[in-house]
Scaffold this motif. Structure first.
Motif, PDB file in Angstrom:
ATOM      1  N   TYR A 123       4.024   0.509 -14.031  1.00 17.77           N
ATOM      2  CA  TYR A 123       3.696  -0.613 -13.152  1.00 17.77           C
ATOM      3  C   TYR A 123       3.255  -1.824 -13.971  1.00 17.77           C
ATOM      4  O   TYR A 123       2.414  -1.719 -14.854  1.00 17.77           O
ATOM      5  CB  TYR A 123       2.594  -0.197 -12.184  1.00 17.77           C
ATOM      6  N   CYS A 138      -2.377  -4.704 -12.178  1.00 20.90           N
ATOM      7  CA  CYS A 138      -2.288  -3.416 -12.880  1.00 20.90           C
ATOM      8  C   CYS A 138      -3.573  -3.069 -13.629  1.00 20.90           C
ATOM      9  O   CYS A 138      -4.129  -1.983 -13.457  1.00 20.90           O
ATOM     10  CB  CYS A 138      -1.101  -3.422 -13.837  1.00 20.90           C
ATOM     11  N   ILE A 178      -0.123   4.132 -14.177  1.00 18.54           N
ATOM     12  CA  ILE A 178       0.495   4.040 -12.850  1.00 18.54           C
ATOM     13  C   ILE A 178       1.988   4.228 -13.093  1.00 18.54           C
ATOM     14  O   ILE A 178       2.665   3.316 -13.579  1.00 18.54           O
ATOM     15  CB  ILE A 178       0.199   2.682 -12.186  1.00 18.54           C
ATOM     16  N   GLN A 234       4.707   4.153 -11.485  1.00 17.90           N
ATOM     17  CA  GLN A 234       5.639   3.616 -10.498  1.00 17.90           C
ATOM     18  C   GLN A 234       6.027   2.211 -10.945  1.00 17.90           C
ATOM     19  O   GLN A 234       5.227   1.513 -11.570  1.00 17.90           O
ATOM     20  CB  GLN A 234       4.971   3.497  -9.120  1.00 17.90           C
ATOM     21  N   ASP A 288       6.662  -0.179  -8.740  1.00 21.22           N
ATOM     22  CA  ASP A 288       6.046  -1.077  -7.771  1.00 21.22           C
ATOM     23  C   ASP A 288       5.397  -0.257  -6.661  1.00 21.22           C
ATOM     24  O   ASP A 288       5.537   0.966  -6.623  1.00 21.22           O
ATOM     25  CB  ASP A 288       7.107  -2.017  -7.180  1.00 21.22           C
ATOM     26  N   TRP A 289       4.715  -0.936  -5.750  1.00 18.33           N
ATOM     27  CA  TRP A 289       4.122  -0.270  -4.595  1.00 18.33           C
ATOM     28  C   TRP A 289       5.226   0.366  -3.763  1.00 18.33           C
ATOM     29  O   TRP A 289       6.282  -0.235  -3.558  1.00 18.33           O
ATOM     30  CB  TRP A 289       3.372  -1.287  -3.729  1.00 18.33           C
ATOM     31  N   GLN A 328       1.658   0.225   2.147  1.00 23.17           N
ATOM     32  CA  GLN A 328       2.015   0.376   0.745  1.00 23.17           C
ATOM     33  C   GLN A 328       1.087   1.376   0.055  1.00 23.17           C
ATOM     34  O   GLN A 328      -0.095   1.451   0.378  1.00 23.17           O
ATOM     35  CB  GLN A 328       1.941  -0.967   0.011  1.00 23.17           C
ATOM     36  N   LEU A 343       0.202   3.208  -3.942  1.00 21.32           N
ATOM     37  CA  LEU A 343       0.347   3.195  -5.394  1.00 21.32           C
ATOM     38  C   LEU A 343      -0.541   4.300  -5.959  1.00 21.32           C
ATOM     39  O   LEU A 343      -1.681   4.459  -5.527  1.00 21.32           O
ATOM     40  CB  LEU A 343      -0.089   1.832  -5.946  1.00 21.32           C
TER      41      LEU A 343
END
Length: 194
Positions: free
Chosen positions: A84, A89, A114, A116, A118-119, A135, A137
């Motif tokens: 991410y 972040c 994180i 991912q 994005d969300w 959303q 995360l």
């Protein structure tokens, strides 16, 4: 109790509760003493239930589930790369670090990531019409606990918004600490192998 055994018992209960699935056909009964016919029926049933339990067990430990089976138990995957790159972040990761250190002050953090891009966004609908968005995360922390092992923690950030409005946090606790796995060195090594 082992998950395979639990799944097997649940499936037997489903068969008993759903009589159409547990019907004994002429092929199953054949000729011979009742004890032998019932025994054959249960052997066939157990074999088919074992296959279903194995499939469910394998699905649980698939890469997409976020869990892997090691030595008969399920553990979260270990993530070591922060993917991410959003402007929030560093702030989000720092919030997770603070929570982790408050609970485990002597544990040395190895990774706080994180994993991912994005969300994850989902639409919220009411009566078939889009009314907003939700959303999610996830953040993972892996910490070294002395020489004994590791602690793997999972946090979630959730926020929602109504159409045309700004996002708002949906939890009283942000981030929410979802899960903690305490790992031996051996389990950690196996989880780190891709």
């Amino acid at each position: 109790m082992e998950i395979k055994r639990i799944l097997w018992m649940v499936l037997v209960l489903l068969l008993v509760c759903h009589p159409s699935e547990a019907q004994v056909t002429k092929k199953d009964t054949g000729n011979g003493p009742l004890k032998e016919r019932v025994g054959n029926f249960w052997k066939k049933t157990k074999k088919s239930l074992d296959k279903v339990a194995d499939k469910v067990s394998n699905d649980l430990s698939s890469e997409s589930s976020g869990l892997r089976r090691v030595k008969g138990r399920y553990y979260m995957n270990i993530y070591d790369t922060n993917i991410y790159k959003g402007e929030d972040c560093d702030d989000l990761r720092e919030m997770c670090r603070k929570e982790f250190v408050a609970k485990y002050p002597e544990v040395k953090i190895r990774y706080c990531v994180i994993p991912q891009t994005d969300w994850e966004t989902q639409t919220v609908e009411t009566n078939g019409a889009v009314t907003g968005y939700s959303q999610t995360l996830f953040c993972y922390i892996l910490g070294k606990d002395g020489e004994e092992g590791f602690i793997n923690a999972k946090f979630v950030f959730e926020r929602q918004k109504k159409v045309g409005e700004a996002y708002m946090n949906t939890r009283v606790k942000w981030p929410l600490w979802l899960r903690t796995d305490v790992l031996t060195n051996e389990v950690t090594e196996q989880l780190m192998m891709k």
